[in-house]
Design a protein around this motif. Structure first.
Motif, PDB file in Angstrom:
ATOM      1  N   ALA A  32       3.503  27.436   1.707  1.00  0.00           N
ATOM      2  CA  ALA A  32       2.644  26.975   0.615  1.00  0.00           C
ATOM      3  C   ALA A  32       2.864  27.757  -0.672  1.00  0.00           C
ATOM      4  O   ALA A  32       2.735  27.197  -1.774  1.00  0.00           O
TER       5      ALA A  32
ATOM      6  N   LYS B 186      -3.675  21.903  -2.210  1.00  0.00           N
ATOM      7  CA  LYS B 186      -3.703  23.090  -1.365  1.00  0.00           C
ATOM      8  C   LYS B 186      -5.140  23.519  -1.067  1.00  0.00           C
ATOM      9  O   LYS B 186      -5.403  24.118  -0.025  1.00  0.00           O
TER      10      LYS B 186
ATOM     11  N   ILE C 177      -4.890  23.245   3.271  1.00  0.00           N
ATOM     12  CA  ILE C 177      -4.820  24.564   3.915  1.00  0.00           C
ATOM     13  C   ILE C 177      -6.120  24.874   4.660  1.00  0.00           C
ATOM     14  O   ILE C 177      -6.088  25.251   5.840  1.00  0.00           O
TER      15      ILE C 177
END
Length: 260
Positions: free
Chosen positions: A87, A20, A24
């Protein structure tokens, strides 16, 4: 808060392992780069693929840097918010379901530290990603369009950041309360669907966290009335605090539902 530092490092390592920390920011940066470039070359693209009659000129409005920031914000309001929900929707509920939380709950842990560690790391990832995206857009705006004052840009980003913190807090509070699927559905309804409702009938109220994105663009306007912005900021901060307390309470209350 018992074990806050340990929990913070645990969250950071976990989000690093599931990438992540990488994907992201990459998504936000890609959108930040593509928005000014696409808008700059769109007239040429339309002329080359638009199948327009010979001799007809394609007239495109002359965009300013502020317009590009507003356009990018529109992208983040849908794609960015959807990414945040997907997420982090299982941040707490997912640990309860797969039994990971059992390893934490058997230790002398503060649920306040547990929730806040997740909240802090998630916000660092989301805000860092959004700011990188805006900074990438700003770089190309300065090259392809016009100069935008730094004070206005940072005020714009700071205002929008509060909205992102609100979204992250909503998602985590719902994850502490509901199973992953329910948290995702309700989070999308609160953050995305309600944006549509606010855009349709939002003229009847001026103070709302959902208006922070719109008010963020006011920093680019000359002599804009910011009174409603500051009221919305105050309301948003209060709601964020309430949601944090709710998330801590639900994390503790639902600890017994953890899969063993």
């Amino acid at each position: 808060m018992t074990g806050f530092g340990v929990l913070l490092r645990k969250e950071w390592r976990e989000h690093t392992r599931n990438f992540k920390m990488l994907w992201i920011p990459l998504v936000f940066i890609i959108f930040g780069i593509m928005e000014p470039i696409t808008n700059h070359f769109l007239p040429q693209i339309m002329q080359s693929v638009g199948n327009m009659p010979e001799g007809m000129d394609f007239l495109w409005p002359e965009l300013q840097g502020a317009d590009i920031f507003a356009s990018l914000l529109g992208q983040y309001q849908f794609v960015g918010i959807l990414i945040i929900v997907l997420a982090f929707m299982g941040t707490i509920s997912g640990e309860r379901k797969n039994g990971t939380a059992t390893l934490l709950y058997v230790r002398p842990m503060s649920f306040r530290a547990y929730f806040l560690s997740k909240w802090l790391v998630a916000n660092v990832i989301v805000l860092g990603s959004a700011w990188l995206g805006f900074m990438a857009a700003w770089y190309y705006i300065e090259i392809l369009f016009n100069h935008v004052e730094a004070g206005k840009v940072f005020s714009f980003m700071a205002t929008y950041s509060l909205w992102l913190v609100f979204v992250v807090t909503v998602v985590l509070a719902l994850s502490a309360w509901l199973p992953t699927g329910g948290a995702a559905g309700l989070a999308i309804g609160i953050t995305l669907v309600y944006q549509l409702v606010d855009s349709i009938i939002g003229a009847y109220w001026a103070v709302s966290p959902w208006k922070l994105a719109m008010y963020a663009t006011y920093w680019f306007q000359v002599d804009a009335d910011l009174s409603d912005l500051w009221m919305s900021v105050a309301v948003s901060v209060v709601l964020i605090i309430i949601l944090i307390l709710f998330g801590i309470f639900m994390s503790k209350r639902n600890a017994a539902k953890t899969t063993v």
